[in-house]
Design a protein around this motif. Structure first.
Motif, short mmCIF file in Angstrom:
data_model
loop_
_atom_site.label_atom_id
_atom_site.label_comp_id
_atom_site.label_asym_id
_atom_site.label_seq_id
_atom_site.Cartn_x
_atom_site.Cartn_y
_atom_site.Cartn_z
N VAL A 55 -28.79 -20.15 41.33
CA VAL A 55 -28.33 -18.88 41.18
C VAL A 55 -28.12 -18.42 39.74
O VAL A 55 -27.63 -19.01 38.89
N THR A 56 -28.79 -17.28 39.55
CA THR A 56 -28.94 -16.76 37.86
C THR A 56 -28.37 -15.42 37.94
O THR A 56 -29.00 -14.47 38.54
N PHE A 57 -27.51 -15.19 37.13
CA PHE A 57 -27.06 -13.75 36.84
C PHE A 57 -27.83 -13.17 35.66
O PHE A 57 -28.06 -13.66 34.75
N TYR A 58 -27.96 -11.60 35.85
CA TYR A 58 -28.86 -11.03 34.68
C TYR A 58 -28.25 -9.67 34.64
O TYR A 58 -27.51 -9.01 35.58
N ASN A 59 -28.21 -8.91 33.51
CA ASN A 59 -27.90 -7.58 33.34
C ASN A 59 -29.28 -6.82 33.32
O ASN A 59 -29.55 -6.15 34.13
N ASP A 60 -30.18 -7.31 32.19
CA ASP A 60 -31.46 -6.69 32.10
C ASP A 60 -32.63 -7.31 32.82
O ASP A 60 -32.65 -8.66 32.83
N SER A 79 -17.10 -16.92 37.78
CA SER A 79 -16.21 -18.02 37.03
C SER A 79 -17.29 -19.34 37.41
O SER A 79 -16.70 -20.52 36.39
N ASP A 80 -18.15 -19.20 38.27
CA ASP A 80 -18.92 -20.51 38.34
C ASP A 80 -19.82 -20.72 37.19
O ASP A 80 -20.31 -21.88 37.07
N THR A 81 -20.25 -19.89 36.50
CA THR A 81 -21.05 -19.92 35.37
C THR A 81 -20.31 -20.18 33.93
O THR A 81 -18.91 -20.10 33.98
N LYS A 82 -20.96 -20.67 33.08
CA LYS A 82 -20.35 -21.07 31.84
C LYS A 82 -19.78 -19.82 31.08
O LYS A 82 -18.75 -19.67 30.42
N SER A 83 -20.64 -18.67 31.15
CA SER A 83 -20.02 -17.52 30.37
C SER A 83 -18.99 -16.80 30.88
O SER A 83 -18.14 -16.12 30.44
N LEU A 114 -27.57 -27.31 33.81
CA LEU A 114 -27.67 -25.69 33.88
C LEU A 114 -28.82 -25.46 32.91
O LEU A 114 -28.95 -26.02 31.98
N TYR A 115 -29.52 -24.44 33.26
CA TYR A 115 -30.36 -23.76 32.51
C TYR A 115 -29.99 -22.69 31.24
O TYR A 115 -30.67 -22.48 30.56
N GLY A 116 -28.51 -22.44 31.52
CA GLY A 116 -28.00 -21.35 30.51
C GLY A 116 -26.59 -21.21 30.84
O GLY A 116 -25.94 -21.92 31.47
N GLU A 117 -26.09 -19.83 30.27
CA GLU A 117 -24.93 -19.70 30.20
C GLU A 117 -24.66 -18.66 31.77
O GLU A 117 -23.38 -18.48 31.87
#
Length: 225
Positions: free
Chosen positions: A126-131, A77-81, A175-178
């Motif tokens: 901190v950045t989240f990824y899937n792929d 929830s801390d991210t935009k997405s 931020l750098y992204g979503e």
């Protein structure tokens, strides 16, 4: 006047000498590695990753394992997405650089000086990824679960926690992204301890290959060619 010129000359020579020594250290020290585990077989293992954008390095680990569930510390929830992801990247660095320099064209002299000489505070990006896409800028590392525990402790101890032992979220539009967020971190950034030094030390704590010392991403990726 002659005394002033002599003092000025000595100061200039000292500065030039220090710069030469620093550049020499940047080139030479990363060539010496630690924790060379070439050929080691790991029965109880998992994968982590190191990634670079050409200047800065992050360490990517699974969001959830039987050892650690990072989503309990770093909420989606801390991210935009607000979305759930499979992997999470950690990158330590100078707070002012992170938040005030989205592009190199935005770099201010004051920001560079504060970062270079350890004047400012630090943050964890901190950045989240899937792929995850392997290549020259992203390397996969096979690590034992016991060593991963050491890495988890190192990363956790890099956060500057509040009185309730919770990470301190930085509310910002930089931020750098979503899929990313920022948090207060411990430590001091300088030309002697950069974001890449932090990553190299993380690998050392996890008993993985790493340079003896480095300030650059090249010093790390040299050992993962």
């Amino acid at each position: 006047m002659r005394k002033f010129i002599l003092i000025l000359f000595r100061v200039v020579v000292s500065i030039i000498s220090l710069v030469i020594i620093y550049l020499f250290a940047i080139i030479i020290l990363p060539l010496f590695g630690v924790n060379n585990k070439k050929g080691e077989k790991l029965d109880d293992s998992m994968y982590i990753y190191i990634v670079t954008n050409g200047m800065h390095t992050d360490i990517i680990v699974p969001v959830k394992t039987d050892i650690m569930d990072w989503s309990k510390i770093i909420p989606y929830s801390d991210t935009k997405s607000k979305k759930h992801y499979n992997n999470i990247a950690f990158g330590w660095g100078d707070k002012g650089f992170y938040l005030n320099t989205p592009e190199w064209s935005d770099l201010k002299l004051s920001t560079a000086i504060n970062a270079a000489f350890g004047i400012g505070s630090t943050a964890m990006h901190v950045t989240f990824y899937n792929d995850i896409y392997l290549g020259e800028n992203c390397k996969q590392i096979k690590i034992s679960k016991e060593d991963y525990k050491q890495l988890v402790n190192y990363i956790k101890n890099s956060f500057d926690l509040d009185s309730n032992n919770k990470v301190r979220y930085i509310k910002t539009d930089a931020l750098y992204g979503e899929n990313d967020s920022f948090y207060e971190a411990k430590g001091t950034y300088s030309i002697f301890y950069t974001c890449n030094t932090w990553t190299a030390n993380a690998l050392k704590h996890a008993n993985q290959k790493a340079p003896l010392w480095t300030a650059t991403q090249q010093g790390i990726f040299y050992h993962y060619r």
